[in-house]
Design an enzyme around this catalytic site. Structure first.
Site, PDB file in Angstrom:
ATOM      1  N   ASP A 136      40.717  43.919  33.011  1.00 24.13           N
ATOM      2  CA  ASP A 136      40.862  42.612  33.289  1.00 24.13           C
ATOM      3  C   ASP A 136      42.420  42.800  33.091  1.00 24.13           C
ATOM      4  O   ASP A 136      43.098  42.717  31.770  1.00 24.13           O
ATOM      5  CB  ASP A 136      40.315  41.724  32.275  1.00 24.13           C
ATOM      6  N   GLU A 193      39.811  43.548  38.193  1.00 24.96           N
ATOM      7  CA  GLU A 193      39.646  42.226  38.768  1.00 24.96           C
ATOM      8  C   GLU A 193      40.881  42.000  39.761  1.00 24.96           C
ATOM      9  O   GLU A 193      41.961  42.117  39.633  1.00 24.96           O
ATOM     10  CB  GLU A 193      40.112  41.433  37.655  1.00 24.96           C
ATOM     11  N   ASP A 243      39.366  38.500  27.123  1.00 20.65           N
ATOM     12  CA  ASP A 243      40.017  39.650  28.193  1.00 20.65           C
ATOM     13  C   ASP A 243      39.067  40.731  27.793  1.00 20.65           C
ATOM     14  O   ASP A 243      38.611  41.452  29.108  1.00 20.65           O
ATOM     15  CB  ASP A 243      41.572  40.084  27.982  1.00 20.65           C
TER      16      ASP A 243
END
Lengths: 181, 181
Positions: free
Chosen positions: B7, B68, B141
């Site tokens: 992330d 991501e 996260d």
């Protein structure tokens, strides 16, 4: 001082190397473009940009790297790629311990042409004149990379004075009274 | 399959490693966050993210890296940093020859919770349940990075079938008539 300028982009990443100091004639040492195939996955394109950057850094051993500061007011899709390419350029420089400077497009235009709103043709013409080239470097990304390097060389004295002033403000020099040493 | 999920972020880059196959219980191998100081120059922060990624890749030897996919509809300043951090993560994976997959936040949420509009708490709760953890991983996260890895494991069979179908369509298999070989 020897500066490698980078006009970041995924499809064309402009590179220009300039040697000189403010107030003296400048010398171009190299100019070119790192290209990556638009139909390749982004991750692979970033690897190609890293390999290209490493070659340029190995060949020209610059003391500074100047990268165009990416803004996001432009086309959304392009900006993401530009940010990613600039990240790889900054990474390659910083992990060698080279100072990385970011200059905005208008700072570069203003430094080279006198106007922050100059167009590509004006920037190309001034780069050609300042580096005493036979013709404007092509593509425009290559000329922009040279303009970035020139901008950095010319702004360096002011930037250094500013940094010295900030440093002096943060930590005032210790004054040793006369006759005590 | 062993997947390292990322992330991406400059201040906190979430990392999660998950092992498993679709339809079987999953196993968490590691979770954490690469942090970089907000007051450091971007170039130095990217070097720290590279060093962190290398450590995670060395330690866990994933077969796939899932990152991501960054969109720019969010806060402009944050997005640039996120794009730059994701570039470094993709670069580290791709130059080792690891396949890099990008999944959007809504793909990840839909895969893990059943809804592309799930909130952070729902994602954290499902990650906790799916990996049989004692508590939701923190910060968010880290949980998101695990969710990315899970999403990739679960989507892989469909993605592979799709890729096979595309490949078959592009290059139909050569049929050797019987008795000619």
């Amino acid at each position: 001082m020897r500066v490698l300028g980078v006009d970041p982009g995924l499809t064309r990443c402009g590179i220009g190397v300039v040697d000189g100091v403010a107030g003296r004639p400048l010398r171009m040492l190299g100019v070119g473009v790192i290209r990556t195939p638009a139909d390749s996955p982004v991750a692979e394109r970033l690897v190609l940009i890293e390999q290209g950057m490493e070659q340029w850094l190995d060949e020209h051993r610059p003391e500074y790297v100047a990268v165009e500061r990416v803004f996001s007011q432009h086309n959304v899709r392009t900006v993401m790629g530009t940010a990613q390419a600039s990240a790889v350029a900054m990474l390659c420089a910083a992990r060698r311990g080279l100072p990385v400077a970011l200059h905005t497009p208008s700072e570069v235009k203003a430094a080279v042409t006198g106007s922050g709103r100059a167009d590509k043709a004006q920037v190309g013409a001034m780069v050609t004149r300042l580096l005493r080239l036979a013709a404007p470097p092509k593509p425009a990304d290559a000329a922009d990379a040279l303009a970035l390097a020139i901008c950095h060389i010319w702004r360096a004295p002011a930037t250094n004075r500013l940094q010295q002033a900030v440093a002096a403000h943060r930590a005032p020099p210790v004054r040793v009274p006369r006759g005590t040493a």
